[in-house]
Design a protein around this motif. Sequence first.
Motif, PDB file in Angstrom:
ATOM      1  N   SER A 144       0.858  -1.180   0.000  1.00  0.00           N
ATOM      2  CA  SER A 144       0.000   0.000   0.000  1.00  0.00           C
ATOM      3  C   SER A 144       0.898   1.235   0.000  1.00  0.00           C
ATOM      4  O   SER A 144       1.693   1.439   0.925  1.00  0.00           O
ATOM      5  CB  SER A 144      -0.898   0.019   1.241  1.00  0.00           C
ATOM      6  OG  SER A 144      -1.507   1.283   1.380  1.00  0.00           O
ATOM      7  N   LYS A 145       0.777   2.057  -1.026  1.00  0.00           N
ATOM      8  CA  LYS A 145       1.644   3.231  -1.143  1.00  0.00           C
ATOM      9  C   LYS A 145       1.519   4.171   0.045  1.00  0.00           C
ATOM     10  O   LYS A 145       2.493   4.789   0.466  1.00  0.00           O
ATOM     11  CB  LYS A 145       1.343   3.986  -2.443  1.00  0.00           C
ATOM     12  CG  LYS A 145       1.816   3.272  -3.686  1.00  0.00           C
ATOM     13  CD  LYS A 145       1.578   4.137  -4.898  1.00  0.00           C
ATOM     14  CE  LYS A 145       2.211   3.510  -6.125  1.00  0.00           C
ATOM     15  NZ  LYS A 145       2.195   4.419  -7.265  1.00  0.00           N
ATOM     16  N   ARG A 146       0.319   4.288   0.599  1.00  0.00           N
ATOM     17  CA  ARG A 146       0.131   5.177   1.761  1.00  0.00           C
ATOM     18  C   ARG A 146       0.992   4.746   2.938  1.00  0.00           C
ATOM     19  O   ARG A 146       1.399   5.580   3.740  1.00  0.00           O
ATOM     20  CB  ARG A 146      -1.331   5.216   2.163  1.00  0.00           C
ATOM     21  CG  ARG A 146      -2.182   5.980   1.160  1.00  0.00           C
ATOM     22  CD  ARG A 146      -3.592   6.099   1.614  1.00  0.00           C
ATOM     23  NE  ARG A 146      -3.616   6.722   2.925  1.00  0.00           N
ATOM     24  CZ  ARG A 146      -4.708   7.037   3.568  1.00  0.00           C
ATOM     25  NH1 ARG A 146      -5.880   6.812   3.041  1.00  0.00           N
ATOM     26  NH2 ARG A 146      -4.656   7.593   4.765  1.00  0.00           N
ATOM     27  N   SER A 147       1.288   3.473   3.037  1.00  0.00           N
ATOM     28  CA  SER A 147       2.108   2.967   4.137  1.00  0.00           C
ATOM     29  C   SER A 147       3.552   3.447   4.049  1.00  0.00           C
ATOM     30  O   SER A 147       4.286   3.373   5.028  1.00  0.00           O
ATOM     31  CB  SER A 147       2.081   1.436   4.161  1.00  0.00           C
ATOM     32  OG  SER A 147       0.776   0.975   4.354  1.00  0.00           O
ATOM     33  N   LEU A 148       3.959   3.938   2.905  1.00  0.00           N
ATOM     34  CA  LEU A 148       5.313   4.473   2.733  1.00  0.00           C
ATOM     35  C   LEU A 148       5.497   5.848   3.371  1.00  0.00           C
ATOM     36  O   LEU A 148       6.622   6.298   3.555  1.00  0.00           O
ATOM     37  CB  LEU A 148       5.666   4.571   1.243  1.00  0.00           C
ATOM     38  CG  LEU A 148       6.076   3.297   0.550  1.00  0.00           C
ATOM     39  CD1 LEU A 148       6.051   3.480  -0.961  1.00  0.00           C
ATOM     40  CD2 LEU A 148       7.461   2.874   1.005  1.00  0.00           C
ATOM     41  N   ILE A 149       4.403   6.514   3.690  1.00  0.00           N
ATOM     42  CA  ILE A 149       4.503   7.886   4.199  1.00  0.00           C
ATOM     43  C   ILE A 149       5.348   7.956   5.470  1.00  0.00           C
ATOM     44  O   ILE A 149       6.271   8.771   5.557  1.00  0.00           O
ATOM     45  CB  ILE A 149       3.106   8.505   4.432  1.00  0.00           C
ATOM     46  CG1 ILE A 149       2.367   8.634   3.104  1.00  0.00           C
ATOM     47  CG2 ILE A 149       3.237   9.870   5.108  1.00  0.00           C
ATOM     48  CD1 ILE A 149       0.898   9.060   3.245  1.00  0.00           C
ATOM     49  N   LEU A 150       5.054   7.133   6.458  1.00  0.00           N
ATOM     50  CA  LEU A 150       5.799   7.186   7.726  1.00  0.00           C
ATOM     51  C   LEU A 150       7.304   6.995   7.539  1.00  0.00           C
ATOM     52  O   LEU A 150       8.090   7.843   7.980  1.00  0.00           O
ATOM     53  CB  LEU A 150       5.253   6.161   8.727  1.00  0.00           C
ATOM     54  CG  LEU A 150       3.935   6.505   9.392  1.00  0.00           C
ATOM     55  CD1 LEU A 150       3.383   5.285  10.113  1.00  0.00           C
ATOM     56  CD2 LEU A 150       4.098   7.654  10.352  1.00  0.00           C
ATOM     57  N   PRO A 151       7.743   5.914   6.901  1.00  0.00           N
ATOM     58  CA  PRO A 151       9.192   5.752   6.757  1.00  0.00           C
ATOM     59  C   PRO A 151       9.822   6.838   5.874  1.00  0.00           C
ATOM     60  O   PRO A 151      10.974   7.224   6.091  1.00  0.00           O
ATOM     61  CB  PRO A 151       9.366   4.359   6.169  1.00  0.00           C
ATOM     62  CG  PRO A 151       8.043   3.971   5.617  1.00  0.00           C
ATOM     63  CD  PRO A 151       7.025   4.725   6.401  1.00  0.00           C
TER      64      PRO A 151
END
Length: 162
Positions: free
Chosen positions: A22-29
């Motif tokens: 999920s691309k949105r999951s990349l936001i935090l890192p």
Amino acid sequence: MAYQFSQESEKRFQRLIPQFPSKRSLILPCLFLLQTDKGFVDTEGMQYIADRIGAPVSLAQVHGVATFYTMYNKKPVGKLHIQICANISCYLAGSDSITEHVCSKLGIKKGETTKDKKYTVDEVQCLGACGFGPVAQINDKYYENLTPESIEKILSELEKEG
């Protein structure tokens, strides 16, 4: 030149892509990579992250995540970022006296950085160590069960370390 990931952060970003379907999951890192590179998270960097991740991630979504979490610095901070928990458990255990002591010792107010850019003091909401309050986080290290005397000793040790 506009912000870009450092060479090391770019390598880490490339390794992260397959780990997060999920691309949105990349936001935090990615925000962590930005903060590692610049020392803080700014609009230019958030726009870069939104562009690098791509649709459906927007600047608004990256901004929403960055402003929700206190672990992301929204402005430059000192070499030693002192974050003192002010949530109810720590407050009842005396965190306000710790904050007052640290600010008095450093000659600054909450939210300020010393002129030499060595220290920044911030109050934050919940460092997740409610049973050990008052708690402070200095950069990546936690200090628990603080008293004015113990924080004084910690500051003295940090001063010796340079």
